[in-house]
Design an enzyme around this catalytic site. Sequence first.
Site, mmCIF file in Angstrom:
data_model
loop_
_atom_site.group_PDB
_atom_site.id
_atom_site.type_symbol
_atom_site.label_atom_id
_atom_site.label_comp_id
_atom_site.label_asym_id
_atom_site.label_seq_id
_atom_site.Cartn_x
_atom_site.Cartn_y
_atom_site.Cartn_z
ATOM 1 N N TYR A 5 0.839 -1.214 0.000
ATOM 2 C CA TYR A 5 0.000 0.000 0.000
ATOM 3 C C TYR A 5 0.869 1.257 0.000
ATOM 4 C CZ TYR A 5 -3.709 3.062 1.967
ATOM 5 O OH TYR A 5 -4.615 4.067 2.223
ATOM 6 N N SER A 35 -13.346 5.216 8.700
ATOM 7 C CA SER A 35 -14.092 4.601 7.585
ATOM 8 C C SER A 35 -13.995 3.091 7.763
ATOM 9 C CB SER A 35 -13.481 4.988 6.238
ATOM 10 O OG SER A 35 -12.260 4.287 6.052
ATOM 11 N N LYS A 73 0.784 4.041 -2.895
ATOM 12 C CA LYS A 73 0.315 5.384 -2.509
ATOM 13 C C LYS A 73 1.360 6.452 -2.810
ATOM 14 C CE LYS A 73 -3.876 5.162 -0.976
ATOM 15 N NZ LYS A 73 -4.931 5.620 -1.903
HETATM 16 P P1 NAI Z 1 -13.686 3.095 2.032
HETATM 17 O O1 NAI Z 1 -13.436 1.646 2.001
HETATM 18 O O2 NAI Z 1 -14.810 3.598 2.866
HETATM 19 O O3 NAI Z 1 -13.878 3.648 0.554
HETATM 20 C C1 NAI Z 1 -13.221 3.148 -0.560
HETATM 21 C C2 NAI Z 1 -14.250 2.821 -1.630
HETATM 22 O O4 NAI Z 1 -13.561 2.414 -2.816
HETATM 23 C C3 NAI Z 1 -15.179 1.678 -1.231
HETATM 24 O O5 NAI Z 1 -16.523 2.122 -1.287
HETATM 25 C C4 NAI Z 1 -14.884 0.594 -2.248
HETATM 26 O O6 NAI Z 1 -16.018 -0.171 -2.636
HETATM 27 C C5 NAI Z 1 -14.337 1.389 -3.421
HETATM 28 N N1 NAI Z 1 -13.486 0.589 -4.314
HETATM 29 C C6 NAI Z 1 -12.546 -0.315 -3.954
HETATM 30 N N2 NAI Z 1 -11.966 -0.843 -5.048
HETATM 31 C C7 NAI Z 1 -12.559 -0.255 -6.124
HETATM 32 C C8 NAI Z 1 -12.365 -0.366 -7.528
HETATM 33 N N3 NAI Z 1 -11.474 -1.221 -8.038
HETATM 34 N N4 NAI Z 1 -13.116 0.412 -8.330
HETATM 35 C C9 NAI Z 1 -14.033 1.269 -7.832
HETATM 36 N N5 NAI Z 1 -14.261 1.404 -6.494
HETATM 37 C C10 NAI Z 1 -13.526 0.646 -5.663
HETATM 38 O O7 NAI Z 1 -12.311 3.790 2.497
HETATM 39 P P2 NAI Z 1 -11.871 5.317 2.745
HETATM 40 O O8 NAI Z 1 -11.203 5.339 4.037
HETATM 41 O O9 NAI Z 1 -12.989 6.244 2.497
HETATM 42 O O10 NAI Z 1 -10.725 5.478 1.639
HETATM 43 C C11 NAI Z 1 -10.787 6.347 0.546
HETATM 44 C C12 NAI Z 1 -9.365 6.536 0.012
HETATM 45 O O11 NAI Z 1 -8.575 7.227 0.975
HETATM 46 C C13 NAI Z 1 -8.626 5.241 -0.290
HETATM 47 O O12 NAI Z 1 -7.858 5.407 -1.450
HETATM 48 C C14 NAI Z 1 -7.734 5.069 0.911
HETATM 49 O O13 NAI Z 1 -6.604 4.282 0.622
HETATM 50 C C15 NAI Z 1 -7.382 6.510 1.212
HETATM 51 N N6 NAI Z 1 -6.927 6.748 2.559
HETATM 52 C C16 NAI Z 1 -7.816 6.723 3.589
HETATM 53 C C17 NAI Z 1 -7.361 6.967 4.865
HETATM 54 C C18 NAI Z 1 -8.299 7.039 5.993
HETATM 55 O O14 NAI Z 1 -7.847 7.423 7.104
HETATM 56 N N7 NAI Z 1 -9.575 6.737 5.808
HETATM 57 C C19 NAI Z 1 -5.946 7.148 5.161
HETATM 58 C C20 NAI Z 1 -5.112 7.266 3.996
HETATM 59 C C21 NAI Z 1 -5.598 7.041 2.755
#
Ligand code: NAI
Length: 313
Positions: free
Chosen positions: A164, A198, A168
């Site tokens: 990851y 989340s 990233k």
């Molecule tokens: P989340 O799991 O709630 O949202 C991610 C969404 O992406 C999910 O709804 C999932 O179904 C969708 N998804 C996964 N693979 C997919 C694909 N191949 N095509 C289309 N949609 C797909 O997670 P969150 O926390 O909202 O994460 C959003 C972004 O922020 C991610 O890229 C995560 O890595 C990044 N991030 C989040 C952090 C946090 O503290 N929540 C920290 C650092 C980065």
Amino acid sequence: MSVPLSFDGKVVLVTGAGGGLGREYALAFAERGASVVVNDLGGDIKGGGKSSAAADKVVEEIKAKGGKAVANYDSVEEGEKLIQTALDAFGRIDVVINNAGILRDRSFGRTSDLDWDLIHRVHLRGSFQVTRAAWEHMKKQKFGRIIMTSSAAGIYGNFGQANYSAAKLGMLGLSNTLAIEGQKYNIHCNTIAPTAGSRLTQTVMPPDLVESLKAEYVAPLVLWLCHSDCQENGGLFEVGAGWIGKLRWERTQGVILRRAAEPMSPESVRDKWEQICDFTDATKPASIQESLQTLVDVLSRVESENRDPSPKL
Ligand code: NAI
């Protein structure tokens, strides 16, 4: 009173908008007048399965509030299809938020090929595919705003997240170059490293932190970076808990070890190590030109030592 930021007439694609941060962005853009493509594959956090329910629910929420939205259920790996949905539904694409993500955490030695590949396919390759599909449209209309979603795990490293972290920080490299290539077309690309509760973070954060670090504290930065008034390009921001900070590179003054008449040795590196790593009076190079200029300066200093037998290096 200051003028509110409007997205009237703009078409915004948010990937992974069926939940978490993406949902919050989609709702916020729609509330301010944008037509939104709500993309979500609807799978689990490790990249398995798929469902249309997650995206549909957010589209319904937006429509219930009088906003404009359409769902797309393709994986970001099929970037063209996502952009086609925007073009079919709304006739253009102005803003791309690369947000979709999954986790497959493992200590490094236990990371399988699939753990590595799937993470790279969704985060890095997915962002590439989606953004490339939008790129020519943005160039033609001389407007585009792109967000890459990086992570503190990439910036600082994090135990169990080698796959990851690599993907990233790869997205930051991608963003750095898109910012340069897009500048003359008024296409700006910025990167965020968000922290929010989340379904991804509930596995690693205590429940009260998941509850307090709301996704709504991240969305305002994303909206500002994507507004036509915002001239920021190529930036990297940490954001969470209602706080936003900007990051940049810092470099030590460094040491010229080479002498015109002598080969460089590892011993001279060892002997100067403290000075090489001393951040007193550090510089903040911001471009590859600045970086290269340092080397050009060094070459000319070593050259001048060649001409002047008593150098002041
Ligand atoms: P989340 O799991 O709630 O949202 C991610 C969404 O992406 C999910 O709804 C999932 O179904 C969708 N998804 C996964 N693979 C997919 C694909 N191949 N095509 C289309 N949609 C797909 O997670 P969150 O926390 O909202 O994460 C959003 C972004 O922020 C991610 O890229 C995560 O890595 C990044 N991030 C989040 C952090 C946090 O503290 N929540 C920290 C650092 C980065």
